[in-house]
Design an enzyme around this catalytic site. Structure first.
Site, PDB file in Angstrom:
ATOM      1  CB  CYS A   1     -26.900   2.234  18.357  1.00 20.48           C
ATOM      2  SG  CYS A   1     -27.893   3.715  18.442  1.00 20.48           S
ATOM      3  CB  VAL A   2     -26.534   5.004  13.957  1.00 21.94           C
ATOM      4  CG1 VAL A   2     -27.739   4.092  13.905  1.00 21.94           C
ATOM      5  CG2 VAL A   2     -26.825   6.234  14.806  1.00 21.94           C
TER       6      VAL A   2
END
Length: 492
Positions: free
Chosen positions: A459-460
């Protein structure tokens, strides 16, 4: 030749990068008109932003602006007036029934303004990674040979997990294009195929709307149909569907040109003309001896006209045959599939908004940047070492060397592992948001880094990399992790 106008582009970019212009919807009309009628004035990135600003709601346009210009976020973070408020809707999907469940998700949420987020049953991962992977995996499922959607050859791919039997997929070197329907195709089969194309249209539009990428190698004639340019499709487009058929058609078209020249030659008598016509040949073989009949090449059950199986092709009906082959391949045989596709697409947003793009650019819009070699310099500029690593760290230097040696398939595996999507957005690593961050994986004093695999937070775009003792070990561990880490989102 490039017609890009730098002054107009600079003026357009100033307008399109001003948060207040976007939040108030005050895009000058000259820009919208020029973008649609003279897209060649502006580079792709400018038109892509113009598209997001005019096709969707202001919050989405604002989100797109912040995604592509992170520096705006820092300067305006206090200004809540420009912060986009986008609803998100979550759906949980079972990997074993991916395509079926994807169809019902699109049925329910395809037309919704909310951003779609996907997670998988019995996996804790949520957010961007699983959602990007969802679009990539559904793209792959849609290429399955048993669906009967695409022309091309069957290729067998082993299941990445290695526990199920391998699956057959369709491959075409020039990109995928619809299999034609014949006159006698059963209505039930037509309905089934049309449903899949309607779903594909919805999926594609939703992916564009939510800034997601698909992983579908579609051919140029597909994109011409998509933009409603089907009237401009001709026999020249056959080379992007079936190069070998296209080559034969070119030879036969050449025979037609010779035939016309002979017919216009006044010095010929009826007898000499007939003789000359019948001696026309393709690589020493007369048209009659080619043994062709009025069926579609590669599809013996599709007749080009009633009773076509029993009508041999001769020098006298060759022109009609060629016209019908092109017509059935590019229009008549595929029009119902593309109508369903456009119907599905337009249930999400109107296709006329894509007027800013050429058919040649739609692959870039939908599927991101094509695979390119990754050089150490670009990687150093675009990736961020953190938490225990700097640009001078041995592990970071090793990593950039390993990545720059990857071939296209290894690149795809690595990207899918780290970001959830097998392709980079348009603009490559520079456009990855958030940027790829490399952090040091920590261990107890009794443990050795060489015994462990790297892990990720998709997600990052975080890569947790052990400080390996050699570049060979790092390469091996990265590839093992990328292969084994496919298709599951658990806590790292």
């Amino acid at each position: 030749i490039e017609f890009i106008n730098s002054k107009l582009t600079a003026k357009a970019n100033r307008q399109l990068q001003d948060p207040l212009v976007i939040m108030t919807g005050n895009i000058p009309t000259w820009l919208i008109e020029l973008g649609k009628t003279c897209p060649f004035f502006f580079p792709f990135d400018t038109r892509q932003m113009l598209f997001y600003v005019t096709a969707f709601d202001r919050d989405r346009a604002m989100q797109r602006l912040l995604d592509t210009n992170p520096e705006i976020n820092q300067s305006d973070s206090q200004d809540s007036r420009v912060a986009p408020r986008l609803d998100r809707k979550k759906r949980t999907i079972n990997r074993d029934e991916l395509l079926k469940q994807a169809e019902s998700v699109m049925q329910d949420l395809g037309s919704s303004r909310a951003m779609l987020e996907i997670q998988y049953e019995n996996e804790v991962g949520t957010g961007l990674g699983p959602t990007l992977e969802f679009y990539a995996l559904v793209s792959q499922e849609l290429q399955r040979a048993d669906l009967g959607l695409w022309r091309g050859e069957e290729v067998t791919l082993a299941n990445p997990k290695g526990n199920q039997e391998s699956t057959k997929y369709m491959f075409s070197s020039r990109g995928l294009f619809a299999v034609p329907f014949g006159r006698t195709t059963k209505p039930a089969h037509i309905a089934k195929i049309k449903m899949k194309f309607r779903f594909l249209g919805k999926l594609m539009a939703k992916a564009i709307m939510d800034f997601r990428l698909l992983d579908l190698p579609l051919g140029l004639p597909f994109y011409k149909w998509m933009l409603r340019h089907e009237m401009s499709i001709s026999s020249h487009d056959l080379v992007n569907i079936d190069p070998s058929v296209a080559k034969s058609i070119q030879h036969l078209e050449d025979i037609i040109r010779q035939k016309k020249r002979l017919e216009q030659d006044r010095s010929q008598t009826r007898e000499t003309l007939q003789q000359a016509l019948e001696s026309l040949n393709m690589n020493g073989c007369s048209v009659e001896d080619l043994g062709l009949d009025f069926t579609l090449p590669g599809f013996p059950n599709i007749e080009l006209k009633k009773g076509g199986k029993d009508v041999p092709v001769t020098i006298y009906n060759l022109e009609e045959y060629l016209r019908l082959v092109v017509y059935w391949t590019l229009n008549e045989g595929v029009s119902r599939q593309f109508e369903s596709f456009r119907e599905g697409f337009e249930s999400v947003f109107p296709l006329h908004h894509l007027q800013y793009f050429y058919p040649e650019e739609l692959d870039q819009l939908l599927c991101g940047s094509k695979s390119e070699t990754w050089d150490v310099k670009t990687l150093m500029e675009c990736c961020r070492p953190d938490h225990g690593y700097t640009h001078d760290s041995r592990a970071v230097r090793f990593l950039f060397e390993v990545l720059s040696s990857f071939d296209a398939e290894q690149q795809r595996l690595f990207l899918q592992f780290v970001t959830g999507s097998p392709r980079l957005p348009v603009g490559g690593f520079r456009s990855l948001n958030p940027p790829l961050t490399i952090v040091r994986k920590t261990f107890e004093s009794t443990e050795t880094p060489d015994d462990f695999l790297p892990s990720v937070m998709t997600c990052v775009n975080y890569l947790k990399l052990p400080d390996y003792s050699s570049i060979e070990i790092m390469r091996e561990k990265l590839l093992i992790a990328a292969r084994e880490g496919q298709q599951s989102f658990h806590l790292s």
